[in-house]
Design a protein around this motif. Structure first.
Motif, PDB file in Angstrom:
ATOM      1  N   SER A 661       5.414   9.909  51.489  1.00  0.00           N
ATOM      2  CA  SER A 661       6.647  10.013  50.812  1.00  0.00           C
ATOM      3  C   SER A 661       7.610   8.677  51.129  1.00  0.00           C
ATOM      4  CB  SER A 661       7.095  11.223  50.821  1.00  0.00           C
ATOM      5  OG  SER A 661       6.076  12.230  50.393  1.00  0.00           O
ATOM      6  N   GLY A 662       7.334   8.008  51.998  1.00  0.00           N
ATOM      7  CA  GLY A 662       8.125   6.995  52.378  1.00  0.00           C
ATOM      8  C   GLY A 662       8.933   7.796  53.664  1.00  0.00           C
ATOM      9  N   GLN A 663       8.478   8.640  54.265  1.00  0.00           N
ATOM     10  CA  GLN A 663       9.355   9.218  55.505  1.00  0.00           C
ATOM     11  C   GLN A 663       8.899   8.431  56.753  1.00  0.00           C
ATOM     12  OE1 GLN A 663       7.098  10.604  53.847  1.00  0.00           O
ATOM     13  NE2 GLN A 663       5.896  11.819  54.855  1.00  0.00           N
ATOM     14  N   ASP A 664      10.020   8.442  57.654  1.00  0.00           N
ATOM     15  CA  ASP A 664       9.356   7.821  59.009  1.00  0.00           C
ATOM     16  C   ASP A 664       8.846   8.868  59.665  1.00  0.00           C
ATOM     17  OD1 ASP A 664      10.622   5.232  58.822  1.00  0.00           O
ATOM     18  OD2 ASP A 664      12.694   5.958  59.184  1.00  0.00           O
ATOM     19  N   VAL A 665       7.754   8.529  60.231  1.00  0.00           N
ATOM     20  CA  VAL A 665       6.682   9.444  61.099  1.00  0.00           C
ATOM     21  C   VAL A 665       6.845   8.911  62.620  1.00  0.00           C
ATOM     22  CG1 VAL A 665       5.413  10.258  58.981  1.00  0.00           C
ATOM     23  CG2 VAL A 665       4.762   8.012  60.481  1.00  0.00           C
ATOM     24  N   ALA A 666       7.630   7.926  62.835  1.00  0.00           N
ATOM     25  CA  ALA A 666       7.740   7.220  64.228  1.00  0.00           C
ATOM     26  C   ALA A 666       9.042   6.643  64.210  1.00  0.00           C
ATOM     27  CB  ALA A 666       6.466   6.310  64.352  1.00  0.00           C
ATOM     28  N   GLU A 667       9.384   6.500  65.613  1.00  0.00           N
ATOM     29  CA  GLU A 667      10.676   5.807  65.731  1.00  0.00           C
ATOM     30  C   GLU A 667      10.641   4.252  65.524  1.00  0.00           C
ATOM     31  OE1 GLU A 667      14.786   5.778  66.685  1.00  0.00           O
ATOM     32  OE2 GLU A 667      13.198   7.612  66.482  1.00  0.00           O
ATOM     33  N   PRO A 668      11.250   3.769  64.365  1.00  0.00           N
ATOM     34  CA  PRO A 668      11.200   2.305  64.176  1.00  0.00           C
ATOM     35  C   PRO A 668      11.513   1.408  65.312  1.00  0.00           C
ATOM     36  CG  PRO A 668      12.642   3.531  62.588  1.00  0.00           C
ATOM     37  CD  PRO A 668      12.333   4.364  63.687  1.00  0.00           C
ATOM     38  N   ILE A 669      10.987   0.227  65.230  1.00  0.00           N
ATOM     39  CA  ILE A 669      11.186  -0.725  66.539  1.00  0.00           C
ATOM     40  C   ILE A 669      11.939  -2.157  65.487  1.00  0.00           C
ATOM     41  CG2 ILE A 669       9.786   0.122  67.795  1.00  0.00           C
ATOM     42  CD1 ILE A 669       8.108  -2.403  67.249  1.00  0.00           C
ATOM     43  N   ALA A 670      12.522  -2.899  66.309  1.00  0.00           N
ATOM     44  CA  ALA A 670      12.741  -4.328  65.922  1.00  0.00           C
ATOM     45  C   ALA A 670      12.863  -5.393  66.906  1.00  0.00           C
ATOM     46  CB  ALA A 670      14.544  -4.050  65.345  1.00  0.00           C
ATOM     47  N   PHE A 671      12.604  -6.520  66.556  1.00  0.00           N
ATOM     48  CA  PHE A 671      12.637  -7.848  67.510  1.00  0.00           C
ATOM     49  C   PHE A 671      13.067  -8.870  66.751  1.00  0.00           C
ATOM     50  CE2 PHE A 671       8.488  -7.590  65.375  1.00  0.00           C
ATOM     51  CZ  PHE A 671       8.288  -8.918  64.857  1.00  0.00           C
ATOM     52  N   SER A 672      13.602  -9.964  67.274  1.00  0.00           N
ATOM     53  CA  SER A 672      13.889 -11.224  66.843  1.00  0.00           C
ATOM     54  C   SER A 672      12.946 -12.140  66.720  1.00  0.00           C
ATOM     55  CB  SER A 672      15.172 -11.649  67.639  1.00  0.00           C
ATOM     56  OG  SER A 672      16.222 -10.847  67.516  1.00  0.00           O
ATOM     57  N   ALA A 673      12.761 -13.060  65.748  1.00  0.00           N
ATOM     58  CA  ALA A 673      11.895 -14.093  65.605  1.00  0.00           C
ATOM     59  C   ALA A 673      12.652 -15.119  65.406  1.00  0.00           C
ATOM     60  CB  ALA A 673      10.913 -13.758  64.246  1.00  0.00           C
ATOM     61  N   ARG A 674      12.233 -16.373  66.215  1.00  0.00           N
ATOM     62  CA  ARG A 674      12.846 -17.724  66.204  1.00  0.00           C
ATOM     63  C   ARG A 674      11.843 -18.657  65.218  1.00  0.00           C
ATOM     64  NH1 ARG A 674      16.279 -20.426  70.559  1.00  0.00           N
ATOM     65  NH2 ARG A 674      17.823 -18.925  69.677  1.00  0.00           N
ATOM     66  N   LEU A 675      11.859 -19.156  64.161  1.00  0.00           N
ATOM     67  CA  LEU A 675      11.151 -19.880  63.395  1.00  0.00           C
ATOM     68  C   LEU A 675      11.545 -21.255  63.499  1.00  0.00           C
ATOM     69  CD1 LEU A 675      11.314 -17.779  59.962  1.00  0.00           C
ATOM     70  CD2 LEU A 675      10.079 -17.452  62.055  1.00  0.00           C
ATOM     71  N   SER A 676      10.421 -22.159  63.957  1.00  0.00           N
ATOM     72  CA  SER A 676      10.510 -23.820  64.019  1.00  0.00           C
ATOM     73  C   SER A 676       9.274 -24.390  63.523  1.00  0.00           C
ATOM     74  CB  SER A 676      10.903 -24.057  65.373  1.00  0.00           C
ATOM     75  OG  SER A 676      12.039 -23.320  65.951  1.00  0.00           O
ATOM     76  N   PRO A 677       9.210 -24.290  62.238  1.00  0.00           N
ATOM     77  CA  PRO A 677       8.020 -25.070  61.718  1.00  0.00           C
ATOM     78  C   PRO A 677       7.964 -26.563  62.083  1.00  0.00           C
ATOM     79  CG  PRO A 677       8.923 -23.722  60.112  1.00  0.00           C
ATOM     80  CD  PRO A 677       9.815 -24.094  61.297  1.00  0.00           C
ATOM     81  N   THR A 678       6.993 -27.298  62.634  1.00  0.00           N
ATOM     82  CA  THR A 678       6.946 -28.663  63.164  1.00  0.00           C
ATOM     83  C   THR A 678       7.247 -29.786  62.173  1.00  0.00           C
ATOM     84  OG1 THR A 678       4.532 -28.846  62.982  1.00  0.00           O
ATOM     85  CG2 THR A 678       5.278 -28.209  65.301  1.00  0.00           C
ATOM     86  N   ILE A 679       7.783 -30.674  62.468  1.00  0.00           N
ATOM     87  CA  ILE A 679       8.078 -31.869  61.612  1.00  0.00           C
ATOM     88  C   ILE A 679       6.938 -32.650  60.917  1.00  0.00           C
ATOM     89  CG2 ILE A 679       8.563 -33.585  63.310  1.00  0.00           C
ATOM     90  CD1 ILE A 679      10.561 -33.028  59.807  1.00  0.00           C
ATOM     91  N   GLU A 680       5.856 -32.796  62.147  1.00  0.00           N
ATOM     92  CA  GLU A 680       4.458 -33.304  61.788  1.00  0.00           C
ATOM     93  C   GLU A 680       4.064 -32.669  60.680  1.00  0.00           C
ATOM     94  OE1 GLU A 680       5.567 -34.270  65.741  1.00  0.00           O
ATOM     95  OE2 GLU A 680       5.404 -32.329  64.670  1.00  0.00           O
ATOM     96  N   SER A 681       4.047 -31.382  60.530  1.00  0.00           N
ATOM     97  CA  SER A 681       3.294 -30.735  59.714  1.00  0.00           C
ATOM     98  C   SER A 681       4.028 -31.054  58.194  1.00  0.00           C
ATOM     99  CB  SER A 681       3.155 -29.293  59.962  1.00  0.00           C
ATOM    100  OG  SER A 681       2.697 -28.983  61.080  1.00  0.00           O
ATOM    101  N   VAL A 682       5.154 -30.971  57.998  1.00  0.00           N
ATOM    102  CA  VAL A 682       5.962 -31.305  57.075  1.00  0.00           C
ATOM    103  C   VAL A 682       5.680 -32.771  56.454  1.00  0.00           C
ATOM    104  CG1 VAL A 682       8.107 -31.160  55.757  1.00  0.00           C
ATOM    105  CG2 VAL A 682       7.474 -29.266  57.457  1.00  0.00           C
ATOM    106  N   GLY A 683       6.045 -33.498  57.622  1.00  0.00           N
ATOM    107  CA  GLY A 683       5.875 -35.167  57.459  1.00  0.00           C
ATOM    108  C   GLY A 683       4.612 -35.600  56.947  1.00  0.00           C
ATOM    109  N   THR A 684       3.670 -34.967  57.512  1.00  0.00           N
ATOM    110  CA  THR A 684       2.228 -35.597  57.076  1.00  0.00           C
ATOM    111  C   THR A 684       1.918 -35.149  55.507  1.00  0.00           C
ATOM    112  OG1 THR A 684       1.354 -35.180  59.419  1.00  0.00           O
ATOM    113  CG2 THR A 684      -0.042 -34.987  57.623  1.00  0.00           C
ATOM    114  N   VAL A 685       2.350 -34.185  55.038  1.00  0.00           N
ATOM    115  CA  VAL A 685       2.225 -33.862  53.710  1.00  0.00           C
ATOM    116  C   VAL A 685       3.110 -34.766  52.601  1.00  0.00           C
ATOM    117  CG1 VAL A 685       2.703 -31.985  51.994  1.00  0.00           C
ATOM    118  CG2 VAL A 685       1.740 -31.514  54.402  1.00  0.00           C
ATOM    119  N   VAL A 686       4.390 -35.142  53.132  1.00  0.00           N
ATOM    120  CA  VAL A 686       5.176 -36.105  52.440  1.00  0.00           C
ATOM    121  C   VAL A 686       4.459 -37.317  52.342  1.00  0.00           C
ATOM    122  CG1 VAL A 686       7.356 -37.044  52.302  1.00  0.00           C
ATOM    123  CG2 VAL A 686       7.278 -34.483  52.786  1.00  0.00           C
TER     124      VAL A 686
END
Length: 755
Positions: A661-686
């Motif tokens: 029913s969408g109810q929480d059955v455990a205590e939720p957790i949270a964490f931070s994510a730092r996103l840094s996709p590499t420039i090579e991956s993007v540049g190679t495609v370009v």
């Protein structure tokens, strides 16, 4: 013994004429109360107080001799019948009473109101007793502290009551003890006169007896993961609860109290004996009492068997499980708990088909919010506290509330007190029965007879068996009453207008709204959690009993113990909503466009759970791919979550475990994510895209334009060059043809012309 008449007997015709005049003239001149002001027999030397005066002392306190009525027959007297009276007289002094005799007095004027009936009973020893009828001397003096039984017969010709239509009803009767012509004791009762040509309306009178046990609580288990039933007979050392638990203490105390209540002389034992005096008596039973007795001592178990037998022989209504405090639940706006209690009752074998009846814990008419519990539970009615008689003594009443009219049952306070010991020390079953018939005769004489009258004490007061038996037998003998079950009263129409519910008020020691809400919330949390299990009913076994137990009306007598029980119950029930958790994870660095996140869900239960893991990044720079949450077996379950980064950013990721029913059955957790996709991956495609585009454009241009003359001349010139190159620093191996200056000038001119 044969009684002596006080006056010589005249002819029958003259006697009847004189009696009619004696009855009618005072009514026409002075009204129905004139009989009290008439002079007593000249042989009575006692000074008489005015009619209706309030006695300074009760007859028992003021009388040297106690007179108790043991029998009167017939209970309803008709024309031509002798009246047989039996009584006991007790000398409460240390003196010998010489020349004793017993005198019968009649007040021959019919009583028109219940106030008149009560006033006659309340008269003092020296107050008027009516007209002297017959007397009976005792054979010998009455010694100190001695008791003697006397029997008197009042011949029909000495009764002198008029047998005319409409004159049926109660008259005053007094039984006086004299010694040396001095009044030393008196018992006042009533003669119930029935005329020949009348057919009075019969008023249904229902006797209702409630069966409720002591305050108790089931012992909760401390291991919420176990789907097995709690121990039926827990001890402080069996692991189900600590020795200091309020539930353990309450259960142990309740077992002892139940033994006392069901043993010889106990309240429940006396209630059952009283209820069995006649099958017309209606029972109202809390089903949790039967369950507690079944698991109790041998005495309690025998009581449970007898109560079940009585249920089979009597009309029976069911209280909601554990007899919850309707006022407390409704004032907290938690009517769902009343519904739970009713459903719990219907799940029992003994009372599954019984109609529900609510019983107020407070005197008077409950407020509108409390009365709404009748509509919530669809109960037949709510029994209120005994109320003083109204003009019609109507038991069936209608109370108007904002949510509709509610039916209440108001027991008759006077009649209830007669059978529960409130009639006075001088009362006997015989005198109680006569008083009940006298009051009911006045009720039946009303312009509109009531739908019914109800006799019902409270939960803690047992009716006297002998008194109740005498009253029920009297109800059957009188032509204006009938002993009826409660359903007979409920089937009638109330004869009084609907009244408005009183203003809201809290009863004495009523459980607070905050505590009731805490119990309701804890139960709801546990039920929501159980939805992820394959067998939620087994997991939740006993939870409703735990939650309902502190709501019992019986706990009003022990508010401090109840408060601790509520606290511990909330704690134990909330433990049922635990057992699943998401293992904490550290902050995440994402350096690629796509990556996987591994999360662990821990199941501390002993059974599998079926829940859904939800991963929710709070920014659009990170999205979550599709994944499935497997069945969460006991232990740790690892779940792989695909992630896709779209830009460099810092994002908060929330993780929850939810049920169907969408109810929480455990205590939720949270964490931070730092996103840094590499420039090579993007540049190679370009770059790859640009190279492909350039190649395609070049090929297309070449095909479209073709070869120029200049490019062809260069090809010819290059063809004249030597094929083989010489060694570094040497000369070509092929001879170089010589070109004259004129030829060279001509070629140069051609090239310039071509341009």
């Amino acid at each position: 013994m044969t009684a002596r008449t006080a006056r010589p007997v005249v002819s029958a015709t003259l006697a009847r004429v004189a009696l009619v005049l004696a009855v009618l003239v005072p009514f026409l001149v002075a009204g129905p109360g004139a009989g009290r002001a008439s002079a007593d027999d000249p042989l009575d030397p006692s000074p008489l107080s005015a009619a209706g005066s309030t006695p300074a002392l009760s007859p028992v306190e003021a009388s040297p001799v106690t007179v108790r009525l043991t029998s009167i027959a017939p209970q309803v007297l008709r024309a031509g019948e002798d009246l047989h009276i039996s009584a006991t007289v007790t000398n409460t002094t240390d003196d010998v009473l010489e020349n004793p005799e017993v005198v019968v007095w009649f007040n021959r004027f019919r009583m028109f109101s219940r106030d008149e009936v009560a006033e006659w009973a309340a008269r003092d020893l020296q107050d008027p007793a009516g007209q002297r009828s017959v007397s009976e001397p005792l054979d010998e003096p009455l010694g100190p502290r001695a008791t003697r039984t006397v029997s008197i017969i009042v011949p029909a010709e000495s009764v002198r009551l008029t047998d005319l239509p409409g004159l049926w009803g109660p008259r005053g009767l007094a039984l006086e003890f004299r010694a040396d012509r001095e009044r030393l004791g008196m018992a006042r009762t009533y003669v119930l006169w029935s005329t020949t040509d009348d057919e009075p309306p019969r008023v249904p009178v229902a006797v209702v007896v409630p069966f409720v046990g002591p305050p108790t609580a089931p012992v909760p288990r401390t291991a919420p993961e176990s789907p097995e039933e709690p121990s039926p007979d827990p001890t402080p050392t069996d692991g189900t609860a600590s020795a200091a638990s309020a539930a353990v203490t309450a259960a142990a105390t309740a077992d002892e109290d139940l033994d006392d209540l069901t043993d010889e002389g106990g309240r429940l034992r006396r209630m059952l004996a009283a209820a069995n005096v006649d099958e017309s008596v209606t029972l109202v039973v809390d089903p949790s009492l039967l369950a507690a007795a079944d698991s109790g001592s041998a005495t309690a178990q025998r009581f449970a068997e007898r109560l079940r037998t009585a249920i089979g022989n009597h009309e029976t209504y069911a209280l909601p499980w554990a007899d919850p405090d309707v006022a407390a639940v409704q004032h907290a706006d938690q009517g769902e708990l009343l519904t739970v209690a009713v459903e719990r009752t219907r799940s029992t074998e003994d009372l599954a088909d019984a109609n529900t009846l609510l019983w107020s814990a407070d005197p008077g008419t409950p407020d509108a919010q409390t009365l709404a519990g009748v509509q919530v539970t669809r109960a037949a009615a709510m029994v209120t506290g005994p109320q003083q008689a109204q003009a019609s003594s109507e038991a069936l009443q209608t109370v108007a509330t904002s949510s509709g009219d509610v039916t209440t049952i108001a027991p008759d306070a006077l009649l209830t007190s007669l059978v529960t010991g409130g009639a006075g020390a001088q009362s006997t079953p015989a005198s109680i029965a006569q008083r009940a018939l006298a009051d009911l005769a006045v009720v039946a004489h009303g312009a509109v007879p009531p739908a019914g009258v109800v006799i019902a004490g409270d939960r803690e007061t047992a009716p006297g068996r002998e008194a109740l038996a005498a009253v029920v037998e009297a109800l059957k003998s009188a032509p204006w009453t009938e002993a009826a079950p409660l359903s007979r009263v409920l089937a009638g129409d109330s004869t009084v207008p609907a009244q408005r519910a009183p203003l809201p008020t809290d009863g004495k020691n009523e459980l607070g709204a905050q505590s009731v809400t805490a119990l309701a919330d804890a139960r709801e949390d546990a039920r929501s959690f159980a939805e992820v299990l394959d067998d939620p009913e087994a997991y939740l076994a006993g939870i409703d009993d735990e939650v309902l137990a502190p709501l019992a009306v019986a706990w009003r007598a022990e508010p401090k113990t109840r408060a601790e029980l509520v606290r511990q119950t909330v704690q134990h029930v909330r433990e049922r909503a635990e057992g699943l958790s998401i293992v904490e994870t550290s902050d995440l660095n994402v350096i690629a466009t796509t990556s996987d996140l591994r999360l662990t869900v821990r199941n501390d239960l002993t059974v599998p759970a079926r829940a859904q893991l939800v991963v929710d990044p709070r920014k659009a720079c990170l999205t979550v791919g599709d994944f499935e949450t497997p069945v969460l077996d006991p232990g740790d379950t690892s779940i792989t979550v695909p992630l896709e980064a779209h830009a460099n950013c810092d994002v908060l990721v929330e993780v929850a475990l939810v049920g169907p029913s969408g109810q929480d059955v455990a205590e939720p957790i949270a964490f931070s994510a730092r996103l840094s996709p590499t420039i090579e991956s993007v540049g190679t495609v370009v770059v790859a895209i640009l190279l492909v585009l350039g190649l395609a454009l070049g090929i297309a241009r070449t095909v479209r334009r073709g070869q120029s003359a200049r490019r062809g001349a260069r090809t010819v010139a290059e063809a004249d060059a030597p094929v083989n190159l010489p060694v570094l620093g040497g000369t070509p191996t092929d001879p170089v043809p010589e070109v004259s200056d004129d030829e060279r000038a001509r070629r140069l001119a051609e090239d310039e012309g071509a341009r």
